[in-house]
Design an enzyme around this catalytic site. Structure first.
Site, PDB file in Angstrom:
ATOM      1  N   ASN A   9       2.924  -8.663   3.718  1.00 26.40           N
ATOM      2  CA  ASN A   9       4.473  -8.138   2.883  1.00 26.40           C
ATOM      3  C   ASN A   9       4.229  -6.595   2.188  1.00 26.40           C
ATOM      4  O   ASN A   9       3.302  -6.128   2.025  1.00 26.40           O
ATOM      5  CB  ASN A   9       3.831  -8.653   0.947  1.00 26.40           C
ATOM      6  CG  ASN A   9       4.668  -8.690   0.448  1.00 26.40           C
ATOM      7  OD1 ASN A   9       5.882  -7.297   0.578  1.00 26.40           O
ATOM      8  ND2 ASN A   9       4.347  -8.581  -1.341  1.00 26.40           N
ATOM      9  N   TRP A  10       5.485  -6.178   3.073  1.00 32.53           N
ATOM     10  CA  TRP A  10       5.501  -4.784   3.477  1.00 32.53           C
ATOM     11  C   TRP A  10       5.911  -4.042   2.282  1.00 32.53           C
ATOM     12  O   TRP A  10       6.051  -2.873   2.300  1.00 32.53           O
ATOM     13  CB  TRP A  10       6.491  -4.213   4.656  1.00 32.53           C
ATOM     14  CG  TRP A  10       6.561  -5.089   6.079  1.00 32.53           C
ATOM     15  CD1 TRP A  10       5.147  -5.738   6.467  1.00 32.53           C
ATOM     16  CD2 TRP A  10       7.119  -4.571   6.979  1.00 32.53           C
ATOM     17  NE1 TRP A  10       5.251  -5.912   7.907  1.00 32.53           N
ATOM     18  CE2 TRP A  10       6.705  -4.800   8.424  1.00 32.53           C
ATOM     19  CE3 TRP A  10       8.186  -3.798   7.033  1.00 32.53           C
ATOM     20  CZ2 TRP A  10       7.020  -4.693   9.711  1.00 32.53           C
ATOM     21  CZ3 TRP A  10       8.445  -3.638   8.685  1.00 32.53           C
ATOM     22  CH2 TRP A  10       7.873  -4.459   9.573  1.00 32.53           C
ATOM     23  N   LYS A  11       6.383  -5.280   1.067  1.00 32.29           N
ATOM     24  CA  LYS A  11       6.890  -3.820  -0.059  1.00 32.29           C
ATOM     25  C   LYS A  11       8.546  -3.101   0.094  1.00 32.29           C
ATOM     26  O   LYS A  11       8.713  -3.319   0.915  1.00 32.29           O
ATOM     27  CB  LYS A  11       5.701  -3.815  -0.758  1.00 32.29           C
ATOM     28  CG  LYS A  11       4.786  -4.350  -0.974  1.00 32.29           C
ATOM     29  CD  LYS A  11       3.400  -4.036  -1.890  1.00 32.29           C
ATOM     30  CE  LYS A  11       2.489  -5.821  -1.892  1.00 32.29           C
ATOM     31  NZ  LYS A  11       1.471  -4.859  -2.779  1.00 32.29           N
ATOM     32  N   HIS A  90       6.037 -12.799  -6.755  1.00 28.19           N
ATOM     33  CA  HIS A  90       4.855 -12.152  -6.170  1.00 28.19           C
ATOM     34  C   HIS A  90       4.808 -10.858  -7.828  1.00 28.19           C
ATOM     35  O   HIS A  90       6.128 -10.597  -8.952  1.00 28.19           O
ATOM     36  CB  HIS A  90       5.358 -10.991  -5.171  1.00 28.19           C
ATOM     37  CG  HIS A  90       4.421  -9.459  -5.332  1.00 28.19           C
ATOM     38  ND1 HIS A  90       4.344  -9.379  -6.319  1.00 28.19           N
ATOM     39  CD2 HIS A  90       3.820 -10.458  -3.793  1.00 28.19           C
ATOM     40  CE1 HIS A  90       3.063  -8.338  -5.488  1.00 28.19           C
ATOM     41  NE2 HIS A  90       2.778  -8.654  -4.082  1.00 28.19           N
ATOM     42  N   GLU A  92       3.997  -7.898  -8.391  1.00 25.00           N
ATOM     43  CA  GLU A  92       5.118  -7.001  -8.682  1.00 25.00           C
ATOM     44  C   GLU A  92       6.162  -6.988  -9.634  1.00 25.00           C
ATOM     45  O   GLU A  92       6.916  -6.345 -10.502  1.00 25.00           O
ATOM     46  CB  GLU A  92       5.125  -6.225  -7.914  1.00 25.00           C
ATOM     47  CG  GLU A  92       3.860  -5.205  -7.030  1.00 25.00           C
ATOM     48  CD  GLU A  92       3.543  -4.696  -6.634  1.00 25.00           C
ATOM     49  OE1 GLU A  92       4.501  -4.857  -5.087  1.00 25.00           O
ATOM     50  OE2 GLU A  92       2.177  -5.066  -5.926  1.00 25.00           O
ATOM     51  N   GLU A 156      -3.435 -14.401  -5.896  1.00 24.63           N
ATOM     52  CA  GLU A 156      -3.222 -13.516  -5.767  1.00 24.63           C
ATOM     53  C   GLU A 156      -3.225 -12.474  -7.258  1.00 24.63           C
ATOM     54  O   GLU A 156      -2.885 -13.270  -8.254  1.00 24.63           O
ATOM     55  CB  GLU A 156      -1.813 -12.711  -5.790  1.00 24.63           C
ATOM     56  CG  GLU A 156      -1.232 -12.895  -4.148  1.00 24.63           C
ATOM     57  CD  GLU A 156      -0.804 -11.989  -3.594  1.00 24.63           C
ATOM     58  OE1 GLU A 156      -0.703 -11.358  -2.437  1.00 24.63           O
ATOM     59  OE2 GLU A 156       0.440 -11.454  -4.613  1.00 24.63           O
ATOM     60  N   GLY A 162      -3.119  -4.129  -4.654  1.00 29.62           N
ATOM     61  CA  GLY A 162      -2.926  -2.862  -4.704  1.00 29.62           C
ATOM     62  C   GLY A 162      -3.812  -1.938  -4.967  1.00 29.62           C
ATOM     63  O   GLY A 162      -3.730  -0.799  -5.379  1.00 29.62           O
ATOM     64  N   SER A 200      -5.926  -6.541  -2.055  1.00 26.65           N
ATOM     65  CA  SER A 200      -6.514  -5.882  -1.149  1.00 26.65           C
ATOM     66  C   SER A 200      -6.991  -6.453   0.334  1.00 26.65           C
ATOM     67  O   SER A 200      -8.768  -6.380  -0.154  1.00 26.65           O
ATOM     68  CB  SER A 200      -7.510  -4.926  -2.138  1.00 26.65           C
ATOM     69  OG  SER A 200      -6.612  -4.276  -3.854  1.00 26.65           O
ATOM     70  N   GLY A 220      -0.567  -6.870   2.031  1.00 27.60           N
ATOM     71  CA  GLY A 220       0.515  -6.093   1.345  1.00 27.60           C
ATOM     72  C   GLY A 220       0.289  -4.704   2.328  1.00 27.60           C
ATOM     73  O   GLY A 220       0.461  -4.924   3.296  1.00 27.60           O
ATOM     74  N   GLY A 221      -0.799  -3.969   1.247  1.00 28.69           N
ATOM     75  CA  GLY A 221      -1.244  -2.393   2.083  1.00 28.69           C
ATOM     76  C   GLY A 221      -1.371  -2.056   3.662  1.00 28.69           C
ATOM     77  O   GLY A 221      -0.487  -1.314   4.349  1.00 28.69           O
TER      78      GLY A 221
HETATM   79  P1  PGA Z   1      -1.910  -5.308  -0.981  1.00 26.98           P
HETATM   80  O1  PGA Z   1      -0.874  -5.992  -1.583  1.00 26.98           O
HETATM   81  O2  PGA Z   1      -2.692  -5.880   0.126  1.00 26.98           O
HETATM   82  O3  PGA Z   1      -1.364  -4.247  -0.674  1.00 26.98           O
HETATM   83  O4  PGA Z   1      -2.976  -5.226  -2.717  1.00 26.98           O
HETATM   84  C1  PGA Z   1      -1.198  -7.277  -1.943  1.00 26.98           C
HETATM   85  C2  PGA Z   1       0.037  -8.505  -1.984  1.00 26.98           C
HETATM   86  O5  PGA Z   1       1.539  -7.700  -1.874  1.00 26.98           O
HETATM   87  O6  PGA Z   1       0.142  -9.193  -3.264  1.00 26.98           O
END
Ligand code: PGA
Length: 236
Positions: A9-11, A90, A92, A156, A162, A200, A220-221
């Site tokens: 998930n590149w966000k 998600h 976010e 999650e 994050g 994370s 994610g990150g």
């Molecule tokens: P993260 O994000 O790995 O940066 O914590 C996870 C996600 O996108 O849900």
């Protein structure tokens, strides 16, 4: 051997198409679903040969003659360019974009209607005793009454997203068992629905979640840092 899925998930990253192509090339693996921002999807689809491509979101209407939804992207458009998966709900989007339960359910249904796989994200905000109830509510609101042929759940916990503080593996494992037992109640063989861990994930902790029985990871990150993402893939 289990099929492990790693969702990248590149966000809202990276900033340029050039970087997007570099990251996509480095992420190309048959276990990976690359989920870039919409704008990079087509190019990433061309770059990724072994892996698959997914979207981070979509609209709930399928489109047609009257598609007056400025700024939105329909599941059909995503399917047309070769997307197989769409991340839905998600945290976010639930918090920053104020996406409500009924919107999330409509999106799950719209993705399924296009024969793509929704990756439904659920998770408690804080580590507390009532967390399973919170997770159950999210699952119920999104899935009840929906024909669940093809769905993936991503557990999650919000406190782990994050933050660099991944969920303790024993706690995540408990939640995974809870989710699987709920799924078994609402659908025949519901326990076979894949459940991923997200929050994370990095090269150091990735393998512990797979060992704890998760069917894969939502990263994610670390998914936009090629070196770290390769370490994750090596470990699972
Ligand atoms: P993260 O994000 O790995 O940066 O914590 C996870 C996600 O996108 O849900």
């Amino acid at each position: 051997m289990r099929n492990i899925l790693v969702v990248a998930n590149w966000k809202m990253n990276p900033r340029t198409l050039k970087e997007a192509k570099e990251i996509a090339r480095a992420s190309d693996d048959k276990r990976v679903v690359v989920c870039p921002p919409f704008i990079f999807l087509e190019e990433v689809k061309r770059t990724v040969k072994k892996g698959k491509v997914g979207a981070q979101n979509c609209f709930w209407e399928r489109g047609g003659k009257k598609s007056s939804f400025t700024g939105e992207v329909s599941p059909g458009m995503l399917k047309d360019i070769g997307c197989k998966y769409v991340i839905v709900g998600h945290s976010e989007r639930r918090t920053v974009l104020k996406e409500e339960a009924k919107v999330i359910k409509m999106k799950v249904k719209a993705v399924l209607a296009e024969k793509m796989t929704p990756i439904l994200c659920v998770g408690e905000k804080k580590e507390k005793e009532s967390a399973p109830e919170e997770i159950k509510k999210q699952l119920k609101e999104a899935l009840q009454g929906v024909p669940l042929k093809n769905v993936i759940i991503a557990y999650e916990p919000v406190f782990a997203i994050g933050t660099g503080k991944a969920c303790p593996v024993d706690l995540a494992e408990k939640r995974k068992l809870f989710i699987k037992s709920f799924l078994a109640k609402i659908r025949k063989k519901g326990e076979d629905i894949p459940v991923l861990y997200g929050g994370s994930v990095d090269g150091k902790n990735a393998s512990s979640y797979v060992k704890a029985g998760f069917d894969g990871l939502l990263v994610g990150g670390a998914s936009t840092k090629p070196g770290e993402f390769e370490r994750i893939l090596k470990k699972v």
